[in-house]
Write a protein that holds these residues in place. Structure first.
Motif, PDB file in Angstrom:
ATOM      1  N   GLY A  25      65.171 -14.559  12.376  1.00 50.34           N
ATOM      2  CA  GLY A  25      65.276 -13.198  11.877  1.00 50.34           C
ATOM      3  C   GLY A  25      66.068 -13.177  10.579  1.00 50.34           C
ATOM      4  N   PRO A  26      66.184 -12.019   9.964  1.00 50.67           N
ATOM      5  CA  PRO A  26      65.617 -10.742  10.410  1.00 50.67           C
ATOM      6  C   PRO A  26      64.122 -10.650  10.096  1.00 50.67           C
ATOM      7  CG  PRO A  26      66.769 -10.434   8.341  1.00 50.67           C
ATOM      8  CD  PRO A  26      67.007 -11.871   8.743  1.00 50.67           C
ATOM      9  N   VAL A  27      63.483  -9.657  10.715  1.00 52.37           N
ATOM     10  CA  VAL A  27      62.073  -9.404  10.476  1.00 52.37           C
ATOM     11  C   VAL A  27      61.911  -7.999   9.909  1.00 52.37           C
ATOM     12  CG1 VAL A  27      61.389 -10.959  12.335  1.00 52.37           C
ATOM     13  CG2 VAL A  27      61.660  -8.515  12.810  1.00 52.37           C
ATOM     14  N   ASP A  28      60.719  -7.733   9.348  1.00 56.05           N
ATOM     15  CA  ASP A  28      60.446  -6.400   8.791  1.00 56.05           C
ATOM     16  C   ASP A  28      60.330  -5.351   9.888  1.00 56.05           C
ATOM     17  OD1 ASP A  28      60.248  -7.867   6.505  1.00 56.05           O
ATOM     18  OD2 ASP A  28      58.066  -7.664   6.296  1.00 56.05           O
ATOM     19  N   GLN A  29      59.560  -5.680  10.916  1.00 60.74           N
ATOM     20  CA  GLN A  29      59.321  -4.699  11.972  1.00 60.74           C
ATOM     21  C   GLN A  29      58.755  -5.372  13.215  1.00 60.74           C
ATOM     22  OE1 GLN A  29      55.009  -2.852  10.789  1.00 60.74           O
ATOM     23  NE2 GLN A  29      56.731  -2.167   9.534  1.00 60.74           N
ATOM     24  N   VAL A  30      59.035  -4.748  14.336  1.00 60.20           N
ATOM     25  CA  VAL A  30      58.389  -5.100  15.599  1.00 60.20           C
ATOM     26  C   VAL A  30      57.322  -4.036  15.827  1.00 60.20           C
ATOM     27  CG1 VAL A  30      58.690  -5.389  18.078  1.00 60.20           C
ATOM     28  CG2 VAL A  30      60.472  -6.169  16.509  1.00 60.20           C
ATOM     29  N   GLN A  31      56.075  -4.463  15.850  1.00 59.72           N
ATOM     30  CA  GLN A  31      54.976  -3.509  15.911  1.00 59.72           C
ATOM     31  C   GLN A  31      54.540  -3.177  17.331  1.00 59.72           C
ATOM     32  OE1 GLN A  31      52.204  -5.670  13.411  1.00 59.72           O
ATOM     33  NE2 GLN A  31      52.807  -4.507  11.607  1.00 59.72           N
ATOM     34  N   LYS A  32      54.717  -4.119  18.242  1.00 59.25           N
ATOM     35  CA  LYS A  32      54.255  -3.860  19.612  1.00 59.25           C
ATOM     36  C   LYS A  32      54.937  -4.846  20.562  1.00 59.25           C
ATOM     37  CE  LYS A  32      49.887  -2.828  20.116  1.00 59.25           C
ATOM     38  NZ  LYS A  32      48.399  -2.920  20.277  1.00 59.25           N
ATOM     39  N   SER A 129      61.596  -9.492   4.732  1.00 55.91           N
ATOM     40  CA  SER A 129      62.963  -9.722   5.194  1.00 55.91           C
ATOM     41  C   SER A 129      63.230 -11.204   5.387  1.00 55.91           C
ATOM     42  CB  SER A 129      63.202  -8.980   6.518  1.00 55.91           C
ATOM     43  OG  SER A 129      62.945  -7.610   6.387  1.00 55.91           O
ATOM     44  N   GLY A 130      64.552 -11.557   5.438  1.00 52.80           N
ATOM     45  CA  GLY A 130      64.957 -12.906   5.806  1.00 52.80           C
ATOM     46  C   GLY A 130      64.987 -13.916   4.687  1.00 52.80           C
ATOM     47  N   TRP A 131      64.761 -13.497   3.454  1.00 48.34           N
ATOM     48  CA  TRP A 131      64.810 -14.433   2.332  1.00 48.34           C
ATOM     49  C   TRP A 131      66.270 -14.744   2.001  1.00 48.34           C
ATOM     50  CZ3 TRP A 131      60.577 -16.228  -0.783  1.00 48.34           C
ATOM     51  CH2 TRP A 131      59.321 -15.810  -0.320  1.00 48.34           C
TER      52      TRP A 131
END
Length: 728
Positions: A25-32, A129-131
């Motif tokens: 992580g981090p990630v942009d979004q959790v979609q499902k 995200s996460g760069w």
């Protein structure tokens, strides 16, 4: 005494607290969030938070295997992440925050009648995200709103110091990577992949380059990493030439036989909705016929999540596998010191009858300094095939279905109308258009089967790729009053849509009906910003609504543009020298008021002769009110734009302008006989009337015009009577 009734246990619900680490992580979004491949939570989450899951019947309810009913704490993995409260409640505060890891902590009911944990899965997007050192080239990172730009994937794999190869950013040819990112972005070539670390990063990068048809090289001149894509991005005339003067030894030359070719390619890709594997298939019918059977090949490109992109990639792979390409292995002098995989060169070898065959490098062995010889293995380039010249080639009976590209036989180079702008731009974007600018648009027909698309080149620069539009030839001429005619043929009747517009010469028409069997077509004449015109036999009707190319760069009023349509087939692109030139002068057409409609003279549309005063009537039109609607000439009058007036011009029998009537605000005007005689210098055998709109000094793009005869009545004893008192 009575007996107490005992309760009966029919099953159990099972619950627990579980902590799941998913990825870096981090990630942009959790979609499902899914459990047992069933939707447990479908709202998009973009920050660390706790969500409630209330799906008690997800696995069939209490009568079967229960469902989920509890809380899910989502930890996005950022650098300020704190320990999960659901975990600390179970384990105490002496636990890590698991920063840098996307984690999920679930606490609640897990199932019923089944003590086994159902598998969780998660649909996650991580592009922006996460760069570690900030997002590189942010404007081109995200493609299609969901996929990552492959150039960004490669860049991060090379430079990330936690899980990547730890190369410094200074080792990357930034200009090259940005150029490649632009190409992939414009192609819509985004990928969604998982690197699970069971394989090496090198093998993961190989998967990326297999998808995009490219390679990672080190430039021998700079020592920097570069990406080379297999694209038609070169000028054959500027390529290096390897021939008997530079080749030390021709080690081998061979050409694939028909038995080695593939006639059908199936590409497996990922459905963006279900995330299940699906497939698309393309065929080369000529190869199948030549082999008298289908030789298929299945290729997995699961990083692709677009059916349209998968179809294009399948076509790319089919072209390479269904064409009898030549392979060569040569030893070359140090002239080839800078050749890298996927570079292209021209190969000439007179003994084999080969002149200037375009080859693409497959591998390079630079050898040793003391030998001075470089070994190159190369494959005939599928995009370079049109430039090949074969001398003394032995003939055969097979005819190649892929023909060299030819010029588009029918083209219409015009300026974008207000209607087309309204249909493609949002109101906010439309408000930014300068009223003194214009945008060129091209309609171009397909020269024949096997043509993919074309590149629109304006003033020597490529502006965009476009799809060919359907065209039809009008068998008979059309006068201004005709609505129904016959067309000889339509090269793609699926593009003929009733209710949409088409173009014929300098007039737009609306398609009101079309019979594909009889060829009869009914048109509403003079729509959008045009008026009815006469059209000779064999005029071409362009069904360009949705199949055209627009230059998105604005051009000022008065700009003179020259355009070429560069067609493309499986054998390459058309030489620009062979493409005809079409010209256009920008008039800011979109900003002009629409001309009036329903032009009538003394109650008739196009009278041959008139007697008495001339009464001209019309209906108002308004481009703003009409918006996306395509109104015909006969529909009701509209309130014109603010500041709009009408102008009438009168021409005498010699076509000399004799009167201009300006500032008219109604929808009719009567021109008296005595004014006619006075203005035009006496009786006229013929007279011409023009009518057009003017708004704030800007004239409509077109005007109505009609020339008709004048008949005069005798008044015995007094000469001629024109309805007034002339001649007494």
């Amino acid at each position: 005494m009575g007996s107490r009734k005992k309760t009966q246990t029919v099953g159990y619900r099972y619950g627990l607290t579980v902590h799941m680490g998913v990825c870096y992580g981090p990630v942009d979004q959790v979609q499902k969030i899914l459990a047992d491949d069933r939707d447990a939570y479908t709202s998009t989450v973009t920050s660390t938070q706790t969500v409630n899951i209330n799906k008690g019947d997800l696995f069939g309810g209490d009568e079967k295997e229960g469902g989920l009913r509890g809380q899910m704490h989502i930890q996005m993995g950022d650098s300020i992440q704190t320990p999960s409260p659901l975990l600390t409640a179970q384990l105490g505060t002496n636990i890590p925050a698991f920063r840098g890891v996307l984690g999920f902590v679930y606490k609640g009911i897990m199932s019923a009648n089944n003590p086994y944990l159902k598998p969780f899965s998660f649909i996650v997007r991580r592009v922006l995200s996460g760069w570690q050192n900030g997002l590189w080239y942010s404007s081109k990172a995200l493609i299609n709103g969901r996929d990552a730009n492959p150039a960004h994937i490669v860049y991060e794999c090379l430079t990330n110091s936690d899980w990547g190869m730890c190369y410094p950013t200074a080792s990357i040819d930034d200009a090259n990577f940005r150029q490649v990112a632009d190409v992939l972005y414009n192609e819509g070539f985004g990928l969604s992949l998982i690197w699970a670390q069971q394989s090496t990063l090198e093998s993961f990068l190989a998967i990326i380059f297999n998808h995009i048809a490219g390679s990672l090289n080190i430039d021998p001149r700079t020592g920097l990493y570069q990406i080379k894509l297999v694209r038609q991005d070169y000028d054959p005339n500027s390529l290096p030439v390897f021939d008997q003067d530079s080749i030390v030894e021709l080690v081998s030359y061979q050409r694939a036989g028909w038995g080695e070719l593939v006639g059908e390619v199936t590409v497996k890709f990922t459905d963006p909705v279900t995330f299940e594997e699906t497939a698309t298939t393309v065929q080369n019918l000529a190869t199948i016929q030549a082999q008298e059977g289908v030789i298929p090949q299945v290729i997995s490109f699961t990083g692709i999540t677009s059916a349209e992109l998968a179809s294009r990639v399948a076509q790319r792979e089919l072209i390479a596998r269904s064409s009898p390409l030549a392979k060569v292995k040569i030893k070359v002098k140090r002239k080839a010191w800078n050749q890298l995989p996927n570079d292209v060169f021209k190969f000439s070898w007179p003994k084999l009858g080969i002149t200037a065959m375009v080859m693409r490098v497959a591998s390079v062995d630079t050898g040793s300094l003391d030998s001075g010889v470089i070994t190159i293995e190369a494959l005939e380039d599928v995009f370079g095939m049109p430039a090949n010249s074969y001398v003394g080639q032995q003939g055969n009976e097979w005819e190649n279905p892929l023909q060299p590209p030819a010029a588009a036989p029918y083209r219409l180079f015009r300026e974008v109308t207000f209607l087309e702008m309204v249909r493609t731009l949002s109101p906010a974007d439309l408000s930014y258009i300068d009223p003194d600018d214009g945008f060129p648009i091209m309609y171009a027909s397909r020269p024949g089967a096997g043509y993919y698309d074309y590149t629109l080149r304006i003033d020597g620069a490529d502006v965009d790729q476009g799809d060919h539009c359907a065209v039809a030839v009008v068998s008979d001429g059309l006068d201004k009053e005709e609505f129904t005619t016959l067309i000889l043929s339509v090269n793609d009747s699926s593009q003929v849509t009733v209710g949409e517009y088409a173009a014929i010469n300098d007039e737009y028409v609306r398609i009101d009906s079309f019979n594909d069997l009889t060829g009869e077509i009914t048109l509403a004449r003079g729509v959008i910003d045009t008026v009815p015109h006469e059209h000779p036999a064999n005029s071409v009707l362009f069904f360009g609504d949705g199949a055209n190319t627009v230059d998105q760069t604005a051009s000022p009023i008065g700009a003179f543009l020259q355009a070429k349509v560069i067609t493309r087939t499986g054998m390459g692109t058309l030489d620009p020298v062979m493409a005809p030139t079409d010209t256009l002068m920008i008039q800011a057409r979109h900003n002009k008021p629409y001309p009036p409609a329903k032009f009538r003279i003394n109650g008739e549309y196009l009278p041959e002769n008139t007697t008495g005063p001339i009464t001209i009537i019309w209906n108002g039109r308004n481009r703003i009110i009409q918006d996306r609607n395509i109104l015909d000439q006969t529909e009701a009058s509209l309130m014109p734009e603010d500041g709009t007036t009408y102008t009438i011009r009168i021409f005498d029998q010699a076509n000399v302008l004799c009167r201009t009537l300006t500032g008219l605000t109604g929808t009719s005007y009567t021109y008296p006989l005595d004014d006619e005689v006075s203005d035009c210098g006496g009786m006229q055998t013929h007279i011409t009337v023009q009518l057009f709109s003017v708004r704030d000094g800007i004239e409509s793009y077109q005007y109505h015009e009609h020339r008709f005869g004048r008949e005069y009545e005798y008044d015995l004893g007094y000469g001629f009577n024109f309805g007034g008192s002339w001649g007494n």
